[in-house]
Design an enzyme around this catalytic site. Sequence first.
Site, PDB file in Angstrom:
ATOM      1  N   ASP A 137       0.858  -1.181   0.000  1.00 54.76           N
ATOM      2  CA  ASP A 137       0.000   0.000   0.000  1.00 54.76           C
ATOM      3  C   ASP A 137       0.902   1.243   0.000  1.00 54.76           C
ATOM      4  O   ASP A 137       1.817   1.331  -0.812  1.00 54.76           O
ATOM      5  CB  ASP A 137      -0.944  -0.075   1.206  1.00 54.76           C
ATOM      6  CG  ASP A 137      -2.018   1.011   1.220  1.00 54.76           C
ATOM      7  OD1 ASP A 137      -3.029   0.847   0.526  1.00 54.76           O
ATOM      8  OD2 ASP A 137      -1.826   2.024   1.919  1.00 54.76           O
ATOM      9  N   TYR A 187     -11.730   8.379  -2.748  1.00 52.77           N
ATOM     10  CA  TYR A 187     -11.487   8.345  -1.304  1.00 52.77           C
ATOM     11  C   TYR A 187     -10.289   9.208  -0.914  1.00 52.77           C
ATOM     12  O   TYR A 187     -10.235   9.746   0.198  1.00 52.77           O
ATOM     13  CB  TYR A 187     -11.282   6.902  -0.828  1.00 52.77           C
ATOM     14  CG  TYR A 187      -9.995   6.266  -1.291  1.00 52.77           C
ATOM     15  CD1 TYR A 187      -8.865   6.264  -0.475  1.00 52.77           C
ATOM     16  CD2 TYR A 187      -9.891   5.665  -2.543  1.00 52.77           C
ATOM     17  CE1 TYR A 187      -7.678   5.682  -0.890  1.00 52.77           C
ATOM     18  CE2 TYR A 187      -8.705   5.093  -2.967  1.00 52.77           C
ATOM     19  CZ  TYR A 187      -7.604   5.102  -2.151  1.00 52.77           C
ATOM     20  OH  TYR A 187      -6.426   4.547  -2.572  1.00 52.77           O
ATOM     21  N   TYR A 283      -1.878  11.329   2.820  1.00 49.52           N
ATOM     22  CA  TYR A 283      -2.584  11.614   1.566  1.00 49.52           C
ATOM     23  C   TYR A 283      -2.559  13.098   1.203  1.00 49.52           C
ATOM     24  O   TYR A 283      -3.038  13.465   0.127  1.00 49.52           O
ATOM     25  CB  TYR A 283      -4.047  11.168   1.687  1.00 49.52           C
ATOM     26  CG  TYR A 283      -4.222   9.667   1.728  1.00 49.52           C
ATOM     27  CD1 TYR A 283      -4.407   8.931   0.563  1.00 49.52           C
ATOM     28  CD2 TYR A 283      -4.206   8.970   2.940  1.00 49.52           C
ATOM     29  CE1 TYR A 283      -4.571   7.557   0.599  1.00 49.52           C
ATOM     30  CE2 TYR A 283      -4.365   7.594   2.978  1.00 49.52           C
ATOM     31  CZ  TYR A 283      -4.545   6.891   1.806  1.00 49.52           C
ATOM     32  OH  TYR A 283      -4.693   5.527   1.843  1.00 49.52           O
ATOM     33  N   HIS A 348      -6.932  -6.592  -1.360  1.00 53.47           N
ATOM     34  CA  HIS A 348      -5.883  -5.656  -0.976  1.00 53.47           C
ATOM     35  C   HIS A 348      -5.124  -6.107   0.268  1.00 53.47           C
ATOM     36  O   HIS A 348      -3.933  -5.831   0.400  1.00 53.47           O
ATOM     37  CB  HIS A 348      -6.497  -4.274  -0.743  1.00 53.47           C
ATOM     38  CG  HIS A 348      -5.487  -3.212  -0.479  1.00 53.47           C
ATOM     39  ND1 HIS A 348      -4.595  -2.787  -1.437  1.00 53.47           N
ATOM     40  CD2 HIS A 348      -5.206  -2.489   0.644  1.00 53.47           C
ATOM     41  CE1 HIS A 348      -3.814  -1.843  -0.931  1.00 53.47           C
ATOM     42  NE2 HIS A 348      -4.162  -1.649   0.331  1.00 53.47           N
TER      43      HIS A 348
END
Length: 396
Positions: A137, A187, A283, A348
């Site tokens: 990830d 998202y 993010y 995932h």
Amino acid sequence: QQHPDITRAFRGAHVCVGAMAAPKEAPLQPGWTSCRPRLQNGIDLHYVVAEPPDSFGRPLATLVLVHGWPDCWFGWRRQLAPLAAAGFRAIAVDCRGYGGSSAPSEDAAYAHELLCGDMARLLDHLEVRAAIFIGHDWGGTLVWNMALAFPERVCAVAAVCTPFMPPPKADPWEQMQKKAPGSRFDYQMYFQSRRSVEELDEDPSRSFRAIFRSPARLAEGADLAKLKVPPTKREPQPGFINHFPRGGDVLRDSAVLADQSELEYYVAQNRRCGGFHGGLRWYRNVQANWHFAHEALRRRGLTESRIDHEALMITAGRDHVLTPEMVDKYMVPFVPRLTRGHVEGAGHWVLQETSLGEVADGRRIPHHEQVSNLLLDWLRSPKILAATNSGLVAKL
């Protein structure tokens, strides 16, 4: 705050200054050590190290395992033992913002320039010149950037689910604001908001139960109509896990979180770092990370991105965001020494999934074990052993 104890973490090789007692619920196996040194940049970085058996004499190589969102070192729990048993010193970190590591309260503190700096200073602490970096990830993105920006500190590099994506020529933030809303990356726009932190912090146990799900149970208990709506577009308010009706129970997916104690450990780790805020700040550095990547290329005299290390990319067949098709599009032209692995049917959270997949030796193998096998096949290959024996892992 550093613990005053000094514990020998690496038998006869290294003293782990600032070692800490792991939380009582931490499921450390024999041969695993929990450490929390203060790095030279002032960041307290927690990690768990699994040492190889004494019969190896010395580790074949040092592996640094880097998790993603909203994980922690514990996401590698099913890989640590087999990697160590095969002769490798495996170090699973809590990245900045997670678990037992420092969690600054500013978005800018989570730019990749600083996060890669944490990894480089971890190697300084370990007195290791270079290591094999393996990420999942966001951890995948981080290890690719380590290879790009600090090639001398990386022997080889591998990622699970996350492909290398070369930085675009133009600032990506403007395009992201136009194209991400409504897409499968919507998202990431929602995570720019304060509400995303508040939603997930409201009930951490429920949040982890909603997020850590295998493909077979992804929609179990959810409002299917709302699940199909991207987070920023949901009504009456946006949300990441609000496709699970408020007041309804969100069942733990035992294919990812095998028992209640695993869930409880994630919740405890989340509380140690002050909730979800740190991980979500990763993010919020799109522009800063883009500048960092281009500065790394400029510093190395490169006009385009290129990963020259031996590299492994493991894809999951049912990861619907980081799809296997992205490897051909983004990686193949820029990673000439690429080895590919694939776990069909996995989602995932393939590192953790106990769902059964391919058959070997007359038995079906869990997805997480398939990942371990792919990693070990690559790590024990002559090309990787040559890279680790080339003097790169000598002490500083």
